[in-house]
Design a protein around this motif. Structure first.
Motif, PDB file in Angstrom:
ATOM      1  N   VAL A  28       0.841  -1.200   0.000  1.00 33.39           N
ATOM      2  CA  VAL A  28       0.000   0.000   0.000  1.00 33.39           C
ATOM      3  C   VAL A  28       0.878   1.253   0.000  1.00 33.39           C
ATOM      4  O   VAL A  28       0.624   2.215  -0.737  1.00 33.39           O
ATOM      5  CB  VAL A  28      -0.939   0.005   1.226  1.00 33.39           C
ATOM      6  N   GLN A  29       1.934   1.227   0.810  1.00 32.60           N
ATOM      7  CA  GLN A  29       2.833   2.382   0.882  1.00 32.60           C
ATOM      8  C   GLN A  29       3.486   2.647  -0.466  1.00 32.60           C
ATOM      9  O   GLN A  29       3.612   3.810  -0.886  1.00 32.60           O
ATOM     10  CB  GLN A  29       3.901   2.147   1.945  1.00 32.60           C
ATOM     11  N   LEU A 128      -2.048  11.885   0.828  1.00 31.42           N
ATOM     12  CA  LEU A 128      -1.050  10.989   0.244  1.00 31.42           C
ATOM     13  C   LEU A 128      -0.461  10.034   1.282  1.00 31.42           C
ATOM     14  O   LEU A 128       0.474   9.290   0.973  1.00 31.42           O
ATOM     15  CB  LEU A 128       0.080  11.811  -0.390  1.00 31.42           C
ATOM     16  N   ASP A 129      -1.019  10.027   2.484  1.00 27.72           N
ATOM     17  CA  ASP A 129      -0.511   9.188   3.567  1.00 27.72           C
ATOM     18  C   ASP A 129      -1.506   8.070   3.867  1.00 27.72           C
ATOM     19  O   ASP A 129      -2.570   8.325   4.444  1.00 27.72           O
ATOM     20  CB  ASP A 129      -0.278  10.040   4.811  1.00 27.72           C
ATOM     21  N   PRO A 130      -1.200   6.815   3.500  1.00 29.64           N
ATOM     22  CA  PRO A 130      -2.156   5.723   3.725  1.00 29.64           C
ATOM     23  C   PRO A 130      -2.371   5.386   5.195  1.00 29.64           C
ATOM     24  O   PRO A 130      -3.313   4.672   5.529  1.00 29.64           O
ATOM     25  CB  PRO A 130      -1.521   4.542   2.979  1.00 29.64           C
ATOM     26  N   SER A 131      -1.538   5.917   6.097  1.00 30.37           N
ATOM     27  CA  SER A 131      -1.706   5.621   7.512  1.00 30.37           C
ATOM     28  C   SER A 131      -2.967   6.276   8.082  1.00 30.37           C
ATOM     29  O   SER A 131      -3.363   6.002   9.217  1.00 30.37           O
ATOM     30  CB  SER A 131      -0.480   6.078   8.310  1.00 30.37           C
ATOM     31  N   TYR A 133      -5.780   5.553   7.186  1.00 29.27           N
ATOM     32  CA  TYR A 133      -6.782   4.493   7.218  1.00 29.27           C
ATOM     33  C   TYR A 133      -6.524   3.534   8.376  1.00 29.27           C
ATOM     34  O   TYR A 133      -5.369   3.279   8.739  1.00 29.27           O
ATOM     35  CB  TYR A 133      -6.772   3.713   5.903  1.00 29.27           C
ATOM     36  N   ALA A 134      -7.591   2.977   8.927  1.00 27.25           N
ATOM     37  CA  ALA A 134      -7.464   1.991  10.000  1.00 27.25           C
ATOM     38  C   ALA A 134      -6.928   0.666   9.456  1.00 27.25           C
ATOM     39  O   ALA A 134      -6.149  -0.017  10.122  1.00 27.25           O
ATOM     40  CB  ALA A 134      -8.808   1.777  10.677  1.00 27.25           C
ATOM     41  N   LYS A 135      -7.345   0.301   8.246  1.00 29.69           N
ATOM     42  CA  LYS A 135      -6.888  -0.926   7.591  1.00 29.69           C
ATOM     43  C   LYS A 135      -6.649  -0.640   6.115  1.00 29.69           C
ATOM     44  O   LYS A 135      -7.343   0.196   5.518  1.00 29.69           O
ATOM     45  CB  LYS A 135      -7.923  -2.043   7.723  1.00 29.69           C
ATOM     46  N   SER A 136      -5.688  -1.328   5.520  1.00 28.68           N
ATOM     47  CA  SER A 136      -5.424  -1.135   4.092  1.00 28.68           C
ATOM     48  C   SER A 136      -4.706  -2.344   3.529  1.00 28.68           C
ATOM     49  O   SER A 136      -3.903  -2.983   4.222  1.00 28.68           O
ATOM     50  CB  SER A 136      -4.575   0.130   3.858  1.00 28.68           C
ATOM     51  N   ALA A 137      -4.993  -2.677   2.259  1.00 31.14           N
ATOM     52  CA  ALA A 137      -4.342  -3.816   1.616  1.00 31.14           C
ATOM     53  C   ALA A 137      -4.473  -3.688   0.101  1.00 31.14           C
ATOM     54  O   ALA A 137      -5.479  -3.177  -0.414  1.00 31.14           O
ATOM     55  CB  ALA A 137      -4.969  -5.127   2.074  1.00 31.14           C
ATOM     56  N   VAL A 138      -3.438  -4.137  -0.614  1.00 32.91           N
ATOM     57  CA  VAL A 138      -3.500  -4.249  -2.072  1.00 32.91           C
ATOM     58  C   VAL A 138      -4.030  -5.644  -2.357  1.00 32.91           C
ATOM     59  O   VAL A 138      -3.418  -6.640  -1.970  1.00 32.91           O
ATOM     60  CB  VAL A 138      -2.114  -4.059  -2.715  1.00 32.91           C
ATOM     61  N   VAL A 139      -5.165  -5.733  -3.038  1.00 29.38           N
ATOM     62  CA  VAL A 139      -5.789  -7.045  -3.251  1.00 29.38           C
ATOM     63  C   VAL A 139      -5.565  -7.597  -4.652  1.00 29.38           C
ATOM     64  O   VAL A 139      -6.001  -8.702  -4.962  1.00 29.38           O
ATOM     65  CB  VAL A 139      -7.300  -6.997  -2.936  1.00 29.38           C
ATOM     66  N   GLY A 140      -4.874  -6.840  -5.503  1.00 26.76           N
ATOM     67  CA  GLY A 140      -4.550  -7.343  -6.832  1.00 26.76           C
ATOM     68  C   GLY A 140      -4.751  -6.316  -7.920  1.00 26.76           C
ATOM     69  O   GLY A 140      -4.925  -5.125  -7.642  1.00 26.76           O
ATOM     70  N   LYS A 141      -4.729  -6.807  -9.164  1.00 25.31           N
ATOM     71  CA  LYS A 141      -4.931  -5.946 -10.325  1.00 25.31           C
ATOM     72  C   LYS A 141      -6.341  -6.117 -10.863  1.00 25.31           C
ATOM     73  O   LYS A 141      -6.926  -7.196 -10.762  1.00 25.31           O
ATOM     74  CB  LYS A 141      -3.942  -6.310 -11.443  1.00 25.31           C
ATOM     75  N   GLU A 142      -6.843  -5.055 -11.452  1.00 25.65           N
ATOM     76  CA  GLU A 142      -8.182  -5.093 -12.037  1.00 25.65           C
ATOM     77  C   GLU A 142      -8.270  -3.999 -13.091  1.00 25.65           C
ATOM     78  O   GLU A 142      -7.607  -2.965 -12.973  1.00 25.65           O
ATOM     79  CB  GLU A 142      -9.230  -4.883 -10.951  1.00 25.65           C
ATOM     80  N   GLU A 153      -8.151  -2.231  -0.922  1.00 24.73           N
ATOM     81  CA  GLU A 153      -9.299  -2.270  -0.017  1.00 24.73           C
ATOM     82  C   GLU A 153      -8.903  -1.546   1.260  1.00 24.73           C
ATOM     83  O   GLU A 153      -7.902  -1.881   1.894  1.00 24.73           O
ATOM     84  CB  GLU A 153      -9.705  -3.712   0.293  1.00 24.73           C
ATOM     85  N   LEU A 154      -9.695  -0.540   1.659  1.00 19.28           N
ATOM     86  CA  LEU A 154      -9.358   0.322   2.779  1.00 19.28           C
ATOM     87  C   LEU A 154     -10.542   0.448   3.732  1.00 19.28           C
ATOM     88  O   LEU A 154     -11.696   0.349   3.322  1.00 19.28           O
ATOM     89  CB  LEU A 154      -8.965   1.708   2.272  1.00 19.28           C
ATOM     90  N   THR A 155     -10.233   0.681   4.991  1.00 19.12           N
ATOM     91  CA  THR A 155     -11.269   0.970   5.982  1.00 19.12           C
ATOM     92  C   THR A 155     -10.881   2.255   6.689  1.00 19.12           C
ATOM     93  O   THR A 155      -9.786   2.364   7.244  1.00 19.12           O
ATOM     94  CB  THR A 155     -11.402  -0.160   7.022  1.00 19.12           C
ATOM     95  N   SER A 156     -11.763   3.240   6.645  1.00 15.14           N
ATOM     96  CA  SER A 156     -11.461   4.521   7.287  1.00 15.14           C
ATOM     97  C   SER A 156     -11.542   4.372   8.799  1.00 15.14           C
ATOM     98  O   SER A 156     -12.109   3.405   9.322  1.00 15.14           O
ATOM     99  CB  SER A 156     -12.451   5.601   6.821  1.00 15.14           C
ATOM    100  N   LYS A 157     -10.997   5.343   9.515  1.00 11.33           N
ATOM    101  CA  LYS A 157     -11.037   5.300  10.973  1.00 11.33           C
ATOM    102  C   LYS A 157     -12.458   5.456  11.491  1.00 11.33           C
ATOM    103  O   LYS A 157     -12.761   5.073  12.630  1.00 11.33           O
ATOM    104  CB  LYS A 157     -10.113   6.373  11.545  1.00 11.33           C
ATOM    105  N   ALA A 158     -13.335   5.970  10.643  1.00 12.95           N
ATOM    106  CA  ALA A 158     -14.745   6.091  11.020  1.00 12.95           C
ATOM    107  C   ALA A 158     -15.519   4.817  10.699  1.00 12.95           C
ATOM    108  O   ALA A 158     -16.714   4.732  10.971  1.00 12.95           O
ATOM    109  CB  ALA A 158     -15.378   7.279  10.305  1.00 12.95           C
ATOM    110  N   GLY A 159     -14.827   3.848  10.068  1.00 12.84           N
ATOM    111  CA  GLY A 159     -15.452   2.554   9.789  1.00 12.84           C
ATOM    112  C   GLY A 159     -16.017   2.383   8.403  1.00 12.84           C
ATOM    113  O   GLY A 159     -16.627   1.359   8.091  1.00 12.84           O
TER     114      GLY A 159
END
Length: 233
Positions: A28-29, A128-131, A133-142, A153-159
């Protein structure tokens, strides 16, 4: 023995190919680092205290258009006005509370959206700072809007659940899909242009079940907007 050796070599090649493919998937970074470089660099954005975009709005599904303006200021103020003539949409957040007027009277901003807006930005490069987000991951190409993209796929701190797409080649953000109580909301970013050594998507397509709303920025100005803009009418 020869067949066994051939099978073993084939297996090694397949495993090696899988390892190489896996190694090519960025973190993600790394995706955000490439994005930052593509839009001018974090140093260029860090000094930004505010921004004003002005241009046109086209409600494609209704066949009407008008003027559009959006203003932001650190740490978390925002104001957007879309004047379509027949109706004027006004939405804002003054740093503590938000409002929405879709032509039928002023209402408080929905609680979930207000919670997101209340999150303060430390500087102009915070996006520009992915931190953040509460959760983050690269799940592939599309494939997204005809381009090969990294899907995050990301989850904000607000959920809130968010999916972002970044062009594999250019690093630019192509789109965002956000889960809301009203359903999935898709934002498509196009026509990146440079303003004051920073690249900005000048076309934003907001796609929903109703249809597309196209916001086009003709001018982009960096600097803190007048404080009066962030006061509820």
């Amino acid at each position: 023995m020869r067949q066994f050796a051939s099978a073993a070599i084939a297996a090694v090649i397949m495993v090696g190919g899988a390892v190489r493919a896996e190694a090519q998937t960025p973190t993600v970074q790394q995706v955000y680092d490439k994005y930052a470089a593509a839009v001018g660099g974090r140093d260029a954005w860090k000094a930004v205290t505010g921004r004003s975009d002005k241009g046109t709005a086209n409600v494609a599904f209704a066949g009407i258009s008008g003027a559009y303006e959006r203003h932001t200021a650190l740490p978390n103020k925002m104001r957007m006005i879309i004047d379509l003539g027949v109706v004027k949409i006004d939405q804002g957040f003054d740093g503590e509370k938000g409002w929405v007027d879709q032509g039928q009277g002023m209402l408080p901003m929905p609680a979930e959206q207000a919670k997101e807006m209340a999150e303060p930005n430390t500087d102009g490069a915070a996006f520009l700072d992915p931190s953040r987000y509460a959760k983050s991951a690269v799940v592939g190409k599309e494939t997204f809007e005809g381009a090969e993209a990294w899907k995050l796929e990301l989850t904000s701190k607000a959920g809130r659940t968010i999916t972002e797409y970044f062009d594999v080649n250019t690093g630019l953000r192509l789109g965002t899909v956000t889960t809301t109580p009203m359903g999935a909301q898709t934002a498509i970013y196009k026509d990146y242009k440079e303003f004051d050594k920073k690249k900005v998507a000048t076309t934003l397509i907001q796609r929903s079940a109703q249809g597309d709303v196209i916001l086009t920025s003709e001018t982009v100005t960096f600097g803190t907007p007048d404080a009066s803009l962030f006061k509820q009418p």
